[in-house]
Design a protein around this motif. Sequence first.
Motif, short mmCIF file in Angstrom:
data_model
loop_
_atom_site.label_atom_id
_atom_site.label_comp_id
_atom_site.label_asym_id
_atom_site.label_seq_id
_atom_site.Cartn_x
_atom_site.Cartn_y
_atom_site.Cartn_z
N ASP A 1 0.69 -0.99 -0.06
CA ASP A 1 0.15 0.16 0.39
C ASP A 1 0.70 1.19 -0.21
O ASP A 1 1.37 1.31 1.25
N ASP B 1 0.04 4.56 0.04
CA ASP B 1 -0.15 5.27 0.79
C ASP B 1 -0.01 4.73 2.32
O ASP B 1 -0.24 6.02 2.77
N GLU B 2 0.46 3.78 2.79
CA GLU B 2 0.72 3.71 4.00
C GLU B 2 2.34 3.24 4.21
O GLU B 2 2.78 2.27 4.45
#
Lengths: 111, 135, 98
Positions: free
Chosen positions: B103, B105-106
């Motif tokens: 991910d 975004d993380e």
Amino acid sequence: MGSIEANGKTYETDEEGYLADLNSWDKDVAEVMAKIDDCELTDNHWEVINFLREYYEEYQIAPAVRVLTKAIGKKLGKDKGNSKYLYELFPYGPAKQACKYAGLPKPTGCV
Amino acid sequence: MSDAKKFMYINRKAPYGTIYAWESLEVVLIGAAFEQDVSLAFMDDGVYQLTKGQDTSGIGMKNFSPTYSALGDYEVSKIYVEKESLEERGLTLDDLQHLVWEDEDEDYAEKDSIRLVSRAELADVLAGQDVLFNF
Amino acid sequence: MAMLHVVNKSPYDACNLNTASSIMKEGDQLLLIEDGVYGAMKNAKAESLLNGLKVSVLGPDLAARGISQDKLVDGIDVVDYAGFVDLVEANDKVQSWL
């Protein structure tokens, strides 16, 4: 079918110049393939070529350009993980041209 | 992404005995370049595709099981495996490869791609798709 | 007149194993190859089809599919390609359920 000579050895290729047998690859044939395209291989080229060979070894596929760009960015830094940088190194298309020098088949989905 | 269509690839054949499994994987990898919302479902004999420890050196065929691990790189993060099909075949999730995606975004956190679903749950997933491809 | 019955389809995709196992006579042998090897797995729905049969399974096809020995129904004989030939030789006829 065609073939390429490098350092006294003969390497079989397909009609587009990709190596017929991945295992027959060595650095000599990569250099000769690049010379045919008027391309001199620098350390920056080798970084990408070696990366592709490792990717193929692990996943049994040549990555799509988008995937290659992202993965290079993650491994070698953002300044290298962009299409401008990769197209400068491999003007015929990073996936297509670099895969050829790396002895890999043409990337899946490449026409 | 709002105008992206939801593409579902349904895999129901064992690997190696027929060409369906590899063909499906190739189509998924090619299709992933078009930035659609891609999901994969494995049911019936298709669940055999994901078993770990495959070694094809004795049958002279390409072992494409490592390629499933590349799906995360292609932003394919929704892999549905049907529970009933696994159980019928004496398999559990432990017999399957551990597939993950990162991910962005993380901070590239690794997340599981495989979602174990019942046949009823899979029916709901299928009902929510725009296009179904069968292999 | 022993017969070797060869099954190369998954028992969940085709009825070949069902037919073969129910038609086999005393002294006949069953050989599972290709996708047929899935029929040799234990704790599975098709397991009972093998009850009371003499069963061999082709090792390279098991390995290709990631099936280890501990996943097999007890009493199954794992053979290599040479063992396949031996089975063909040891039986009077070969029936391939395609």
